[in-house]
Design a protein around this motif. Structure first.
Motif, PDB file in Angstrom:
ATOM      1  N   ALA A 103       3.323   6.337  -6.978  1.00 21.89           N
ATOM      2  CA  ALA A 103       2.513   7.490  -7.399  1.00 21.89           C
ATOM      3  C   ALA A 103       3.422   8.674  -7.745  1.00 21.89           C
TER       4      ALA A 103
ATOM      5  N   ALA B  60       2.376   1.844  -3.408  1.00 25.43           N
ATOM      6  CA  ALA B  60       1.398   2.325  -4.396  1.00 25.43           C
ATOM      7  C   ALA B  60       1.067   3.799  -4.176  1.00 25.43           C
ATOM      8  N   GLU B  61       0.872   4.162  -2.908  1.00 23.94           N
ATOM      9  CA  GLU B  61       0.427   5.538  -2.608  1.00 23.94           C
ATOM     10  C   GLU B  61       1.590   6.527  -2.533  1.00 23.94           C
ATOM     11  N   GLY B  62       2.788   6.022  -2.228  1.00 23.66           N
ATOM     12  CA  GLY B  62       3.943   6.901  -2.068  1.00 23.66           C
ATOM     13  C   GLY B  62       4.858   6.873  -3.292  1.00 23.66           C
TER      14      GLY B  62
ATOM     15  N   ARG C 179       0.845  -1.217   0.000  1.00 21.73           N
ATOM     16  CA  ARG C 179       0.000   0.000   0.000  1.00 21.73           C
ATOM     17  C   ARG C 179       0.869   1.251   0.000  1.00 21.73           C
ATOM     18  N   TYR C 180       1.898   1.239   0.863  1.00 24.63           N
ATOM     19  CA  TYR C 180       2.816   2.380   0.944  1.00 24.63           C
ATOM     20  C   TYR C 180       3.465   2.637  -0.417  1.00 24.63           C
TER      21      TYR C 180
END
Ligand SMILES: CC(C)(COP(=O)(O)OP(=O)(O)OC[C@H]1O[C@@H](n2cnc3c(N)ncnc32)[C@H](O)[C@@H]1OP(=O)(O)O)[C@@H](O)C(=O)NCCC(=O)NCCS
Length: 174
Positions: free
Chosen positions: A56, A51-53, A48-49
């Motif tokens: 992205a 993908a979002e950090g 998740r980190y």
């Protein structure tokens, strides 16, 4: 895809295969105290980190936090890269290494290469850095990279103060 090589290191994009390494790095006491708690406790959290950090950021800006790997065996030992935060006009450099690899000049070697890439390839006119006020190891490294302490700032109303480091020629020109 970014790939920078130095005498002892390869700096390249983080991938999903780095999830296990990130769980360890992001839960080091030094990371939690000096940078913050990213809430990553297991590999699912690391995905998740990513993908979002970093992922992205690579897509949006063409830069982000990259993996720092030993050239010899490609083992990840830290992260280093460039961040564009909403709360700061300038791009800033960030880094964090596993404590087992501190004291060998790896962070300096990686950060110097990232700064050169920022200026020479990405054509960023100014790169700054922010650190927690008590983070002396980081301040020492930033000084070696040619940045100088400017002043304390707050990135948000609720946030603790952080120390802003910037290139000397841009002092007084925040
Ligand atoms: C900040 C951090 C990356 C600094 O790591 P570091 O290993 O101390 O930094 P450097 O790469 O500059 O290494 C410097 C040390 O290596 C030594 N060294 C050994 N071989 C070297 C070489 N070939 N070249 C340069 N330095 C060398 C230096 O003498 C110096 O030793 P000292 O700490 O005893 O003075 C590390 O402490 C860290 O990951 N902290 C947690 C995360 C963090 O705070 N990040 C910053 C957020 S802004």
């Amino acid at each position: 895809m970014t790939r920078l090589v130095t005498e002892r290191l390869v700096i390249d994009d983080l991938t999903s295969a780095d999830a296990g390494f990130l769980v360890v790095l992001l839960n080091e006491p030094s990371f939690l105290q000096n940078i913050g708690d990213r809430g990553v406790r297991d590999e699912a959290g690391a995905h998740r980190y990513l993908a979002e950090g970093p992922f992205a950021s690579y897509r949006r800006h063409g830069f982000g936090l990259w993996a720092v790997r030993l050239l010899a065996d490609r083992r990840p030992i830290g992260i280093c890269g460039l961040l564009k935060r909403d709360a700061l006009d300038d791009v800033d450099i960030g880094f964090a290494f596993l404590p087992a690899y501190w004291g060998a000049g790896y962070a300096q070697e990686a950060a110097a290469r990232v700064l050169a890439h920022a200026h020479e390839e990405l054509k960023l006119p100014r790169v700054v850095a922010i650190t927690a006020p008590h983070n002396e190891r980081s301040a020492k490294l930033l000084e070696k990279l040619g940045l100088r302490f400017q002043r304390e700032i707050r990135l948000g109303a609720e946030q603790q103060p952080t120390r802003l480091f910037a290139p000397p020629e841009s002092e007084g020109n925040p």
